[in-house]
Scaffold this motif. Structure first.
Motif, PDB file in Angstrom:
ATOM      1  N   ALA A 176     -11.202   5.928  10.950  1.00 51.04           N
ATOM      2  CA  ALA A 176     -10.131   6.416  10.085  1.00 51.04           C
ATOM      3  C   ALA A 176     -10.478   7.780   9.500  1.00 51.04           C
ATOM      4  CB  ALA A 176      -9.862   5.412   8.965  1.00 51.04           C
ATOM      5  N   THR A 199      -5.007  -3.544  11.912  1.00 51.38           N
ATOM      6  CA  THR A 199      -5.189  -2.294  12.637  1.00 51.38           C
ATOM      7  C   THR A 199      -3.898  -1.506  12.798  1.00 51.38           C
ATOM      8  OG1 THR A 199      -6.884  -3.479  13.890  1.00 51.38           O
ATOM      9  CG2 THR A 199      -6.265  -1.324  14.696  1.00 51.38           C
ATOM     10  N   LEU A 232      -6.022  -3.826   5.451  1.00 49.72           N
ATOM     11  CA  LEU A 232      -4.850  -3.852   6.328  1.00 49.72           C
ATOM     12  C   LEU A 232      -5.263  -4.108   7.773  1.00 49.72           C
ATOM     13  CD1 LEU A 232      -2.997  -0.704   4.932  1.00 49.72           C
ATOM     14  CD2 LEU A 232      -2.718  -3.092   4.229  1.00 49.72           C
ATOM     15  N   ALA A 272      -2.674  -0.274   9.358  1.00 51.48           N
ATOM     16  CA  ALA A 272      -3.584   0.769   8.879  1.00 51.48           C
ATOM     17  C   ALA A 272      -3.295   2.091   9.583  1.00 51.48           C
ATOM     18  CB  ALA A 272      -5.034   0.351   9.105  1.00 51.48           C
ATOM     19  N   SER A 311     -13.972   5.943   2.540  1.00 47.90           N
ATOM     20  CA  SER A 311     -13.834   4.820   3.472  1.00 47.90           C
ATOM     21  C   SER A 311     -15.174   4.483   4.108  1.00 47.90           C
ATOM     22  CB  SER A 311     -12.827   5.183   4.577  1.00 47.90           C
ATOM     23  OG  SER A 311     -12.625   4.097   5.448  1.00 47.90           O
ATOM     24  N   GLN A 356       0.829  -1.205   0.000  1.00 46.44           N
ATOM     25  CA  GLN A 356       0.000   0.000   0.000  1.00 46.44           C
ATOM     26  C   GLN A 356       0.866   1.258   0.000  1.00 46.44           C
ATOM     27  OE1 GLN A 356      -2.692   1.002  -1.250  1.00 46.44           O
ATOM     28  NE2 GLN A 356      -4.115  -0.084   0.093  1.00 46.44           N
ATOM     29  N   THR A 380      -7.096   1.559   3.536  1.00 50.97           N
ATOM     30  CA  THR A 380      -6.725   0.791   4.730  1.00 50.97           C
ATOM     31  C   THR A 380      -7.659  -0.392   4.981  1.00 50.97           C
ATOM     32  OG1 THR A 380      -8.034   2.234   6.181  1.00 50.97           O
ATOM     33  CG2 THR A 380      -5.722   2.813   5.852  1.00 50.97           C
ATOM     34  N   SER A 381      -8.625  -0.628   4.103  1.00 48.68           N
ATOM     35  CA  SER A 381      -9.652  -1.643   4.383  1.00 48.68           C
ATOM     36  C   SER A 381      -9.096  -3.060   4.440  1.00 48.68           C
ATOM     37  CB  SER A 381     -10.777  -1.580   3.342  1.00 48.68           C
ATOM     38  OG  SER A 381     -10.292  -1.919   2.062  1.00 48.68           O
TER      39      SER A 381
END
Length: 554
Positions: free
Chosen positions: A495, A465, A463, A468, A490, A439, A460-461
């Motif tokens: 986030a 915690t 990844l 992310a 998101s 990423q 970040t979906s």
């Protein structure tokens, strides 16, 4: 501490489990080692940890399975009175699905798009002769009803693409439960779902597990979700146990520093903003005017058959970060695609800086393309697996800046420095990197163009915690260093709140409200936004029960 295995076994007992894989030199390396735990009948054990910590490896080992190139090298695994390591291939086939069922992370990838849902749900019990087709269909419909699926008598006649993501996840649950397994393994089953869908699926999972008295293994990196589901938690770090105890113990008094870091990442503290509204220019950097987007064939007036977005108006100021939230299907990504020109709007205009830009990417000038860059959700599919990282980052540098030779190599290294990756990854391909590293490469490629706006679409979906949180920190740092303007799409409300100055809320293809981050906690007159906020799991036990009580009161 050794776990004694005897006649009065718990539902699951694992002792000294070790799973290995071959490295490039043909040597065995440990994926997980010295793993031991027990799960009593009717209990839910959560396996948590970052990507690569061994969660899924352990879950798969409970079914006597190891990925290609890996093997269960040592240990004892007893599951519902079966010594898994002693089962033959034929016995394992019957064991899986009959005594142990597996619910995968991606329901969309688990279903055959060419078969009706009902045929896939009942396939295993019919093939093994457990039920006749008529009996299996009757049982499947009862499960659909139990899992609160709409139109339980007819939903099975649809194909996978004709149901939502949350419905498909529950249909996969029905597929797993139709053989009445004693143990069910749930592997990140809500990761890809929006907050309102996630909470409904969690309720369905918990109700079914409780009512059937099932034993469950819940694999996740989301502590807030785990807090609602699990009786015990096993925290994994680099293939070994970092901490093991009851959910209450781990949430109230964690011992391991790593568990502390997981909890800190789960809370997603707000990052300071680098944007000052008082310093905003007279005109926005990007303005969306009366935008309408759709799909399918168009009528004589150019109106598409399926309309996704309608009358979208949005202003984005230089240096600002705007979050775009909403349920799946609300139009978040479609809006992002329209701004990037990937899905041209059939109506409306885009004003960028001091001039209009064409709605279609193909009609934009190279400089217009350079100034708006897109960071895609899935780095796995966004990065060419056959190219090295150096080649991937060099391409936009050649295209937009005509760099070559030593200057090109220096700029590639500078990009890696910018996203905090070692220069050594230049010679590696994406398959050799972790999810978080990929990423970062995805982000570096967008930055290579030296854009003014970057569109981050669910970056970040996929990844865990901790990773992310590090990516969010990086985005905030890049905003400060480069003065970037960010559109952040998101379904992760934590986030969005952590990194964005303003939040745009979308529902059914329209913007229903826009508010500043400072107003997030204030009561809103927009009930849809209030419902989204209430659906975000909190890092404490009992939240899911309270959420259900609130809904009943309404």
């Amino acid at each position: 501490m050794s776990i004694m295995l005897h006649d009065n076994l718990p539902a699951i007992a694992v002792e000294n489990l070790r799973v290995t894989a071959k490295n490039d030199r043909g040597e065995d390396i440990d994926l997980v080692s010295d793993i031991q735990f027990t799960v009593q009948r009717g209990e839910v054990l959560a396996l948590i940890g970052e990507s690569g910590s061994g969660k899924t490896t352990i879950a798969m080992a409970l079914m006597g399975y190891a990925r290609h190139g890996c093997r269960i090298a040592d240990g004892r695994i007893h599951v519902v009175d079966e010594d898994v390591m002693r089962l033959s291939t034929r016995e394992l086939q019957r064991f899986r699905g009959k005594k142990v069922a597996y619910i995968a992370q991606s329901a969309a990838a688990s279903f055959n798009p060419c078969m009706k849902i009902i045929d896939q749900v009942i396939e295993s019990v019919v093939i093994h002769g457990i039920l006749s087709r008529r009996e299996a269909i009757t049982k499947a419909v009862a499960l659909f009803r139990e899992l609160a699926l709409p139109s339980p008598e007819t939903i099975g006649e649809r194909y996978p693409h004709q149901v939502s993501g949350g419905q498909l996840q529950r249909l996969m649950t029905a597929m797993a439960l139709i053989g009445d397994p004693e143990v069910v393994i749930l592997d990140e089953p809500t990761t890809a779902l929006d907050v309102t869908t996630q909470v409904e699926v969690l309720k369905a999972f918990r109700r079914v597990v409780a009512e059937r008295g099932m034993t469950a293994i819940y694999v996740s990196h989301d502590l807030a979700v785990v807090a609602q589901m699990a009786d015990k938690i096993l925290v994994l770090l680099k293939g070994q146990i970092a901490e093991y105890g009851t959910t209450q113990q781990l949430l109230s008094a964690p011992v391991s520093p790593y568990t502390h870091s997981l909890m800190a990442a789960a809370r997603q503290a707000e990052r300071p903003s680098s944007w000052n509204p008082a310093e905003a220019t007279i005109h926005p950097l990007l303005e969306v005017r009366n935008l309408a987007v759709g799909y399918g064939s168009r009528d004589s007036e150019g109106v598409p058959a399926i309309r996704i977005l309608d009358d979208i108006n949005l202003q984005v100021w230089r240096g600002q970060a705007i979050g775009i939230i909403g349920e799946s299907g609300s139009g978040k990504t479609t809006l992002a695609h329209a701004i990037a020109g990937l899905n041209p709007a059939w109506q409306g205009h885009l004003l960028f800086g001091d001039h209009y830009i064409d709605n279609a990417m193909q009609q934009r000038t190279p400089d217009e393309l350079r100034r708006i860059q897109y960071v895609f959700q899935m780095a796995d599919t966004a990065l060419n697996p056959n190219h090295t990282i150096g080649q991937i980052l060099a391409r936009p540098l050649v295209l937009f800046h005509q760099l070559q030779g030593a200057e090109l190599q220096q700029r590639v290294k500078a990009l890696l420095d910018l996203v905090r990756l070692p220069h050594s990854v230049m010679h590696r391909k994406p398959g050799g990197l972790s999810g978080g590293q990929k990423q970062r490469v995805n982000l570096a490629r967008a930055l290579a163009a030296e854009p003014e706006v970057i569109i981050c679409d669910e970056v970040t979906s996929a990844l865990d915690t901790v990773v992310a949180a590090a990516v969010l920190d990086l985005i905030c740092e890049l905003r400060r260093k480069l003065g970037l303007t960010v559109l952040f799409i998101s379904h992760d409300m934590h986030a969005v709140r952590a990194v964005c100055d303003d939040i745009v809320v979308m529902k059914q293809g329209q913007i229903v409200t826009q508010l500043s981050r400072d107003d997030y906690d204030k009561p809103s007159s927009v009930l849809y936004f209030e419902r989204l906020k209430r659906a975000v799991p909190e890092l404490r036990q009992g939240w899911l029960d309270e959420h259900e009580d609130v809904l009943k009161a309404e």
